[in-house]
Design an enzyme around this catalytic site. Structure first.
Site, PDB file in Angstrom:
ATOM      1  N   VAL A  43       0.760  -1.161  -0.022  1.00 52.43           N
ATOM      2  CA  VAL A  43      -0.151  -0.032  -0.059  1.00 52.43           C
ATOM      3  C   VAL A  43       0.877   1.151  -0.109  1.00 52.43           C
ATOM      4  O   VAL A  43       2.073   1.209   0.472  1.00 52.43           O
ATOM      5  CB  VAL A  43      -0.895   0.098   1.429  1.00 52.43           C
ATOM      6  CG1 VAL A  43      -1.773  -1.157   1.100  1.00 52.43           C
ATOM      7  CG2 VAL A  43      -0.126  -0.113   2.495  1.00 52.43           C
ATOM      8  N   CYS A  44       0.294   2.494  -0.407  1.00 53.03           N
ATOM      9  CA  CYS A  44       1.063   3.825  -0.648  1.00 53.03           C
ATOM     10  C   CYS A  44       1.554   3.996   0.951  1.00 53.03           C
ATOM     11  O   CYS A  44       0.937   3.594   1.969  1.00 53.03           O
ATOM     12  CB  CYS A  44       0.252   4.821  -1.121  1.00 53.03           C
ATOM     13  SG  CYS A  44      -0.110   4.526  -2.804  1.00 53.03           S
ATOM     14  N   PRO A  45       2.811   4.473   1.011  1.00 57.74           N
ATOM     15  CA  PRO A  45       3.611   5.027  -0.148  1.00 57.74           C
ATOM     16  C   PRO A  45       4.318   4.239  -0.936  1.00 57.74           C
ATOM     17  O   PRO A  45       5.089   4.714  -1.812  1.00 57.74           O
ATOM     18  CB  PRO A  45       4.067   6.335   0.481  1.00 57.74           C
ATOM     19  CG  PRO A  45       4.699   5.782   1.911  1.00 57.74           C
ATOM     20  CD  PRO A  45       3.469   4.804   2.375  1.00 57.74           C
ATOM     21  N   MET A  46       4.471   3.011  -0.411  1.00 57.20           N
ATOM     22  CA  MET A  46       5.776   2.135  -1.363  1.00 57.20           C
ATOM     23  C   MET A  46       5.505   1.978  -2.718  1.00 57.20           C
ATOM     24  O   MET A  46       6.577   2.144  -3.305  1.00 57.20           O
ATOM     25  CB  MET A  46       5.587   0.745  -0.529  1.00 57.20           C
ATOM     26  CG  MET A  46       6.292   0.682   0.865  1.00 57.20           C
ATOM     27  SD  MET A  46       7.837   1.738   1.156  1.00 57.20           S
ATOM     28  CE  MET A  46       8.914   0.863   0.239  1.00 57.20           C
ATOM     29  N   ASN A  69      -2.139   7.097  -7.459  1.00 56.02           N
ATOM     30  CA  ASN A  69      -0.777   7.772  -6.870  1.00 56.02           C
ATOM     31  C   ASN A  69       0.149   7.585  -7.834  1.00 56.02           C
ATOM     32  O   ASN A  69       0.919   8.557  -8.030  1.00 56.02           O
ATOM     33  CB  ASN A  69      -0.541   7.305  -5.484  1.00 56.02           C
ATOM     34  CG  ASN A  69      -1.679   7.841  -4.483  1.00 56.02           C
ATOM     35  OD1 ASN A  69      -2.236   8.918  -4.680  1.00 56.02           O
ATOM     36  ND2 ASN A  69      -1.783   7.040  -3.334  1.00 56.02           N
TER      37      ASN A  69
END
Length: 72
Positions: A13-16, A46
């Site tokens: 999941v974000c931000p990865m 994103n």
């Protein structure tokens, strides 16, 4: 057409996904293509926004998993 790279960030999941995509794009040259595979809808938006902000062409293929095809 230049080299093609694949980055599979399914399960993350974000931000990865954005951080990993940016790191790959920073290493790539003009005309090279990066295919980012995500399974988390916010990551699609994103990563797309990041690529567009860097002047890349972006194509989205929706399926069981989402492929974001980025041409630098």
């Amino acid at each position: 057409m230049g080299k093609r790279y694949t980055l599979d960030v399914c399960g993350e999941v974000c931000p990865m996904p954005v951080i990993k995509t940016k790191a790959m794009l920073d290493k790539m040259g003009p005309g090279e293509v990066l295919e980012v595979i995500v399974d988390y809808a916010p990551s699609k938006e994103n990563v797309k926004r990041l690529a567009q902000s860097q002047g890349c062409k972006v194509k989205i293929e929706e399926g069981e998993k989402i492929k974001i095809i980025i041409e630098k």
